[in-house]
Design a protein around this motif. Structure first.
Motif, mmCIF file in Angstrom:
data_model
loop_
_atom_site.group_PDB
_atom_site.id
_atom_site.type_symbol
_atom_site.label_atom_id
_atom_site.label_comp_id
_atom_site.label_asym_id
_atom_site.label_seq_id
_atom_site.Cartn_x
_atom_site.Cartn_y
_atom_site.Cartn_z
ATOM 1 N N TYR A 22 -11.115 10.666 64.348
ATOM 2 C CA TYR A 22 -10.273 9.884 65.262
ATOM 3 C C TYR A 22 -11.080 9.502 66.497
ATOM 4 C CZ TYR A 22 -6.383 8.459 68.194
ATOM 5 O OH TYR A 22 -5.552 7.732 68.994
ATOM 6 N N CYS A 23 -10.941 8.224 66.908
ATOM 7 C CA CYS A 23 -11.624 7.731 68.105
ATOM 8 C C CYS A 23 -10.571 7.446 69.175
ATOM 9 C CB CYS A 23 -12.416 6.464 67.794
ATOM 10 S SG CYS A 23 -13.299 5.826 69.233
ATOM 11 N N PRO A 24 -10.473 8.301 70.207
ATOM 12 C CA PRO A 24 -9.473 8.075 71.253
ATOM 13 C C PRO A 24 -9.726 6.808 72.067
ATOM 14 C CG PRO A 24 -10.834 9.986 71.787
ATOM 15 C CD PRO A 24 -11.231 9.520 70.429
ATOM 16 N N LYS A 27 -8.232 4.342 70.033
ATOM 17 C CA LYS A 27 -6.855 4.748 69.702
ATOM 18 C C LYS A 27 -6.525 4.530 68.234
ATOM 19 C CE LYS A 27 -5.074 4.290 74.299
ATOM 20 N NZ LYS A 27 -5.321 3.357 75.301
ATOM 21 N N GLN A 29 -7.539 5.998 63.918
ATOM 22 C CA GLN A 29 -8.251 6.830 62.961
ATOM 23 C C GLN A 29 -9.363 5.990 62.347
ATOM 24 O OE1 GLN A 29 -5.888 8.002 59.614
ATOM 25 N NE2 GLN A 29 -7.349 9.536 58.969
ATOM 26 N N VAL A 58 -17.878 14.063 68.989
ATOM 27 C CA VAL A 58 -17.749 14.425 70.393
ATOM 28 C C VAL A 58 -18.019 15.920 70.570
ATOM 29 C CG1 VAL A 58 -16.118 14.583 72.333
ATOM 30 C CG2 VAL A 58 -16.161 12.535 70.895
ATOM 31 N N TYR A 71 -9.359 17.990 62.454
ATOM 32 C CA TYR A 71 -9.371 16.859 63.374
ATOM 33 C C TYR A 71 -10.711 16.818 64.094
ATOM 34 C CZ TYR A 71 -4.498 16.791 62.216
ATOM 35 O OH TYR A 71 -3.313 16.734 61.503
ATOM 36 N N GLU A 73 -12.987 14.507 66.616
ATOM 37 C CA GLU A 73 -13.032 13.381 67.544
ATOM 38 C C GLU A 73 -14.407 12.725 67.494
ATOM 39 O OE1 GLU A 73 -12.573 12.744 72.316
ATOM 40 O OE2 GLU A 73 -11.271 14.230 71.357
ATOM 41 N N ARG A 75 -16.878 9.029 68.691
ATOM 42 C CA ARG A 75 -17.028 7.891 69.606
ATOM 43 C C ARG A 75 -18.153 7.015 69.086
ATOM 44 N NH1 ARG A 75 -18.834 12.067 73.891
ATOM 45 N NH2 ARG A 75 -20.913 12.508 73.158
#
Length: 76
Positions: A22-24, A27, A29, A58, A71, A73, A75
């Motif tokens: 997931y890339c915050p 926003k 997946q 990350v 999960y 994260e 980037r």
């Protein structure tokens, strides 16, 4: 007749979990590949993950398995 019949099956030694990349920042997946792990595993080390092209993790180290998902994260 002198026989006892018993049904047997192989004992599962692995289970399959899904890795939720997931890339915050975006926003969304990025990917959700499957990964086989030991049946009693409670975490997955990031060294076992293949990160989607163009992204980096990350956090590194052991990531917990929660309800069949890991999960992770990422980037750009």
């Amino acid at each position: 007749d002198g026989y006892v019949y018993a049904e047997v099956r192989k004992v599962a030694t692995t289970k399959t979990v899904k890795i939720n990349f997931y890339c915050p920042d975006e926003k969304k997946q990025i990917a959700e590949p499957k990964l086989k792990v030991a049946k009693d595993a409670t975490s997955v080390n990031t060294s076992k993950l293949t990160v989607p092209k163009g992204y980096e993790l990350v956090e590194v180290g052991d990531l917990p398995i929660r309800d069949g998902y890991v999960y992770a994260e990422v980037r750009k």
